[in-house]
Design a protein around this motif. Structure first.
Motif, PDB file in Angstrom:
ATOM      1  N   LEU A   1      67.001 -55.218-137.716  1.00 34.72           N
ATOM      2  CA  LEU A   1      67.376 -55.677-136.377  1.00 34.72           C
ATOM      3  C   LEU A   1      66.031 -57.349-136.805  1.00 34.72           C
ATOM      4  CD1 LEU A   1      69.336 -54.955-133.927  1.00 34.72           C
ATOM      5  CD2 LEU A   1      70.301 -56.735-135.779  1.00 34.72           C
ATOM      6  N   LEU A   2      66.292 -58.275-136.665  1.00 34.89           N
ATOM      7  CA  LEU A   2      65.049 -59.912-136.892  1.00 34.89           C
ATOM      8  C   LEU A   2      64.561 -59.513-135.345  1.00 34.89           C
ATOM      9  CD1 LEU A   2      63.381 -61.262-138.758  1.00 34.89           C
ATOM     10  CD2 LEU A   2      65.048 -62.790-138.824  1.00 34.89           C
ATOM     11  N   ASN A   3      63.153 -58.969-134.570  1.00 31.30           N
ATOM     12  CA  ASN A   3      62.881 -59.839-133.614  1.00 31.30           C
ATOM     13  C   ASN A   3      61.455 -59.863-133.858  1.00 31.30           C
ATOM     14  OD1 ASN A   3      61.944 -59.109-130.832  1.00 31.30           O
ATOM     15  ND2 ASN A   3      63.559 -57.789-130.514  1.00 31.30           N
ATOM     16  N   PHE A   4      61.396 -61.642-133.796  1.00 27.60           N
ATOM     17  CA  PHE A   4      60.465 -61.722-133.643  1.00 27.60           C
ATOM     18  C   PHE A   4      59.501 -61.415-132.537  1.00 27.60           C
ATOM     19  CE2 PHE A   4      63.310 -65.775-135.417  1.00 27.60           C
ATOM     20  CZ  PHE A   4      62.861 -65.248-136.881  1.00 27.60           C
ATOM     21  N   ALA A   5      59.646 -61.162-131.458  1.00 32.24           N
ATOM     22  CA  ALA A   5      58.587 -61.092-130.320  1.00 32.24           C
ATOM     23  C   ALA A   5      58.085 -59.991-130.271  1.00 32.24           C
ATOM     24  CB  ALA A   5      58.861 -60.932-129.246  1.00 32.24           C
ATOM     25  N   ASN A   6      59.415 -58.886-130.794  1.00 30.67           N
ATOM     26  CA  ASN A   6      58.579 -57.375-131.088  1.00 30.67           C
ATOM     27  C   ASN A   6      57.794 -57.626-132.676  1.00 30.67           C
ATOM     28  OD1 ASN A   6      59.869 -56.358-129.501  1.00 30.67           O
ATOM     29  ND2 ASN A   6      61.121 -55.479-130.750  1.00 30.67           N
ATOM     30  N   ILE A   7      58.053 -58.512-133.737  1.00 33.92           N
ATOM     31  CA  ILE A   7      57.192 -58.682-135.088  1.00 33.92           C
ATOM     32  C   ILE A   7      55.924 -59.056-134.460  1.00 33.92           C
ATOM     33  CG2 ILE A   7      57.012 -59.655-137.164  1.00 33.92           C
ATOM     34  CD1 ILE A   7      60.208 -59.311-137.385  1.00 33.92           C
ATOM     35  N   ALA A   8      55.839 -60.080-133.570  1.00 29.96           N
ATOM     36  CA  ALA A   8      54.347 -60.732-133.338  1.00 29.96           C
ATOM     37  C   ALA A   8      53.946 -59.855-132.755  1.00 29.96           C
ATOM     38  CB  ALA A   8      55.082 -61.853-132.264  1.00 29.96           C
ATOM     39  N   ARG A   9      54.430 -58.791-131.741  1.00 28.85           N
ATOM     40  CA  ARG A   9      53.269 -57.836-130.840  1.00 28.85           C
ATOM     41  C   ARG A   9      52.995 -57.289-131.930  1.00 28.85           C
ATOM     42  NH1 ARG A   9      57.277 -56.093-127.921  1.00 28.85           N
ATOM     43  NH2 ARG A   9      57.767 -54.503-129.056  1.00 28.85           N
ATOM     44  N   ASP A  10      53.233 -56.646-133.297  1.00 28.89           N
ATOM     45  CA  ASP A  10      52.839 -55.936-133.436  1.00 28.89           C
ATOM     46  C   ASP A  10      52.302 -56.245-134.253  1.00 28.89           C
ATOM     47  OD1 ASP A  10      54.240 -53.872-132.933  1.00 28.89           O
ATOM     48  OD2 ASP A  10      56.527 -53.801-134.309  1.00 28.89           O
ATOM     49  N   SER A  11      51.902 -57.570-135.009  1.00 28.60           N
ATOM     50  CA  SER A  11      51.342 -58.289-135.927  1.00 28.60           C
ATOM     51  C   SER A  11      50.381 -58.827-135.685  1.00 28.60           C
ATOM     52  CB  SER A  11      51.469 -58.809-137.033  1.00 28.60           C
ATOM     53  OG  SER A  11      52.572 -59.584-136.447  1.00 28.60           O
ATOM     54  N   GLY A  12      50.453 -59.107-134.188  1.00 21.83           N
ATOM     55  CA  GLY A  12      49.269 -59.883-133.338  1.00 21.83           C
ATOM     56  C   GLY A  12      48.991 -61.313-133.675  1.00 21.83           C
ATOM     57  N   VAL A  13      50.504 -61.483-133.712  1.00 20.38           N
ATOM     58  CA  VAL A  13      50.173 -63.229-133.872  1.00 20.38           C
ATOM     59  C   VAL A  13      51.063 -63.768-133.183  1.00 20.38           C
ATOM     60  CG1 VAL A  13      49.222 -63.422-136.627  1.00 20.38           C
ATOM     61  CG2 VAL A  13      52.089 -62.813-135.992  1.00 20.38           C
ATOM     62  N   SER A  14      51.436 -64.547-133.162  1.00 19.59           N
ATOM     63  CA  SER A  14      52.514 -65.367-132.266  1.00 19.59           C
ATOM     64  C   SER A  14      54.286 -64.928-132.627  1.00 19.59           C
ATOM     65  CB  SER A  14      52.654 -67.220-132.140  1.00 19.59           C
ATOM     66  OG  SER A  14      52.678 -67.536-132.919  1.00 19.59           O
ATOM     67  N   ALA A  15      55.092 -65.375-131.727  1.00 25.56           N
ATOM     68  CA  ALA A  15      56.336 -65.607-132.436  1.00 25.56           C
ATOM     69  C   ALA A  15      56.743 -66.830-133.243  1.00 25.56           C
ATOM     70  CB  ALA A  15      57.310 -65.488-131.589  1.00 25.56           C
ATOM     71  N   LYS A  16      56.218 -68.060-132.799  1.00 23.79           N
ATOM     72  CA  LYS A  16      56.682 -68.699-133.961  1.00 23.79           C
ATOM     73  C   LYS A  16      55.761 -68.217-135.140  1.00 23.79           C
ATOM     74  CE  LYS A  16      56.041 -73.435-133.158  1.00 23.79           C
ATOM     75  NZ  LYS A  16      56.305 -74.819-132.887  1.00 23.79           N
ATOM     76  N   VAL A  17      54.628 -68.372-135.197  1.00 27.29           N
ATOM     77  CA  VAL A  17      53.978 -67.695-136.517  1.00 27.29           C
ATOM     78  C   VAL A  17      55.173 -67.057-136.927  1.00 27.29           C
ATOM     79  CG1 VAL A  17      52.338 -66.500-137.389  1.00 27.29           C
ATOM     80  CG2 VAL A  17      51.701 -67.847-135.828  1.00 27.29           C
ATOM     81  N   VAL A  18      55.420 -65.985-136.991  1.00 29.91           N
ATOM     82  CA  VAL A  18      56.674 -64.910-137.548  1.00 29.91           C
ATOM     83  C   VAL A  18      57.347 -65.561-137.416  1.00 29.91           C
ATOM     84  CG1 VAL A  18      57.729 -62.819-136.923  1.00 29.91           C
ATOM     85  CG2 VAL A  18      55.689 -62.939-136.435  1.00 29.91           C
ATOM     86  N   GLN A  19      58.265 -66.742-137.165  1.00 31.56           N
ATOM     87  CA  GLN A  19      59.536 -67.118-137.494  1.00 31.56           C
ATOM     88  C   GLN A  19      59.287 -67.669-138.083  1.00 31.56           C
ATOM     89  OE1 GLN A  19      60.810 -68.972-134.306  1.00 31.56           O
ATOM     90  NE2 GLN A  19      62.645 -70.093-135.414  1.00 31.56           N
ATOM     91  N   GLY A  20      57.989 -68.698-138.855  1.00 36.53           N
ATOM     92  CA  GLY A  20      57.322 -69.703-140.010  1.00 36.53           C
ATOM     93  C   GLY A  20      57.420 -68.974-141.139  1.00 36.53           C
ATOM     94  N   TYR A  21      56.527 -67.838-141.112  1.00 38.37           N
ATOM     95  CA  TYR A  21      56.598 -67.370-142.022  1.00 38.37           C
ATOM     96  C   TYR A  21      58.663 -66.492-142.691  1.00 38.37           C
ATOM     97  CZ  TYR A  21      51.733 -66.354-142.439  1.00 38.37           C
ATOM     98  OH  TYR A  21      49.930 -66.317-141.928  1.00 38.37           O
ATOM     99  N   VAL A  22      59.211 -65.850-141.926  1.00 35.94           N
ATOM    100  CA  VAL A  22      60.525 -65.752-142.373  1.00 35.94           C
ATOM    101  C   VAL A  22      60.617 -67.024-142.564  1.00 35.94           C
ATOM    102  CG1 VAL A  22      62.831 -64.821-141.427  1.00 35.94           C
ATOM    103  CG2 VAL A  22      60.517 -63.321-140.275  1.00 35.94           C
ATOM    104  N   GLU A  23      61.041 -68.058-142.407  1.00 29.87           N
ATOM    105  CA  GLU A  23      61.245 -68.869-143.220  1.00 29.87           C
ATOM    106  C   GLU A  23      60.733 -68.989-144.072  1.00 29.87           C
ATOM    107  OE1 GLU A  23      61.221 -72.386-140.512  1.00 29.87           O
ATOM    108  OE2 GLU A  23      62.316 -71.498-138.461  1.00 29.87           O
ATOM    109  N   ILE A  24      59.412 -68.824-144.452  1.00 30.83           N
ATOM    110  CA  ILE A  24      58.804 -69.170-146.095  1.00 30.83           C
ATOM    111  C   ILE A  24      59.564 -68.272-146.753  1.00 30.83           C
ATOM    112  CG2 ILE A  24      57.016 -68.816-147.402  1.00 30.83           C
ATOM    113  CD1 ILE A  24      54.919 -70.136-144.810  1.00 30.83           C
ATOM    114  N   LEU A  25      59.421 -67.458-146.269  1.00 32.22           N
ATOM    115  CA  LEU A  25      60.061 -66.077-147.090  1.00 32.22           C
ATOM    116  C   LEU A  25      61.835 -66.207-147.844  1.00 32.22           C
ATOM    117  CD1 LEU A  25      59.097 -63.014-145.381  1.00 32.22           C
ATOM    118  CD2 LEU A  25      58.367 -63.622-147.559  1.00 32.22           C
ATOM    119  N   GLU A  26      62.607 -66.927-146.582  1.00 32.94           N
ATOM    120  CA  GLU A  26      64.222 -67.647-146.896  1.00 32.94           C
ATOM    121  C   GLU A  26      64.050 -68.648-147.535  1.00 32.94           C
ATOM    122  OE1 GLU A  26      66.834 -66.496-143.442  1.00 32.94           O
ATOM    123  OE2 GLU A  26      65.391 -67.799-142.950  1.00 32.94           O
TER     124      GLU A  26
END
Length: 184
Positions: free
Chosen positions: A1-26
């Motif tokens: 399941l895609l949880n931007f907040a959890n990924i952001a916390r684990d990777s040390g970046v903001s949820a918005k940055v994670v969302q941007g990377y996911v959009e790039i992958l798509e």
């Protein structure tokens, strides 16, 4: 399941940055989101997208999974493979085909919903289907009218259960998919 907040916390970046990377992958076709089915009459449903990389082998490598027959990792790999085939089928044969998944807040799940509850597909990496494996499809049928319910596994022969669920070996499922015999 895609949880931007959890990924952001684990990777040390903001949820918005994670969302941007996911959009790039798509955008580069390296990943895809699978949206949840959102209509329910009596159950609370999960409304979080799932994310899949384009390649099940790469996904297993990055997740440090070594799928062996009979393990949960093997089942996840089979699910991933079937989704990639469904996405390819949609691109080549039925661009209008909606693909989603169904999951309740209590954890009951069906891996893929095609169209408007035209086909519900659950898959498991086991060689034998057990009654408990079918619970997601059965709970879904109580909730929604599903035109066709399929269970894809490693069983050797196709069969139909008394309640209408079709058990299909994965290779038979793929043959029928590409012969236009799954989605009408």
């Amino acid at each position: 399941l895609l949880n931007f907040a959890n990924i952001a916390r684990d990777s040390g970046v903001s949820a918005k940055v994670v969302q941007g990377y996911v959009e790039i992958l798509e955008d580069t076709l390296l990943g895809t989101r699978l949206s949840p089915w959102r209509k329910s009459r009596k159950r609370r449903l999960i409304r979080t997208d799932k994310f899949y990389l384009f390649d099940v082998g790469l996904a297993n490598h990055l997740a440090r999974r070594k799928p062996a027959m009979g393990t949960p990792e093997f089942g996840k790999s089979l699910e991933h493979l079937l989704l990639m085939e469904l996405l390819s089928y949609r691109r080549y044969r039925k661009p209008e085909l909606e693909i989603s998944y169904w999951r309740t807040s209590t954890g009951r799940e069906v891996d893929f919903i095609l169209g408007n509850m035209d086909v519900a597909i659950e898959c498991k990496g086991g060689a034998r289907v057990h009654d408990g494996d079918l619970s997601g499809l059965r709970v879904l049928e109580e909730e929604q009218h599903v035109r066709r319910r399929l269970f894809v596994s490693l069983e050797r022969e196709p069969r139909r259960l008394s309640d209408g669920i079709e058990i299909l070996p994965w290779r038979v499922f793929l043959e029928r998919l590409w012969d236009d015999a799954i989605v009408s």
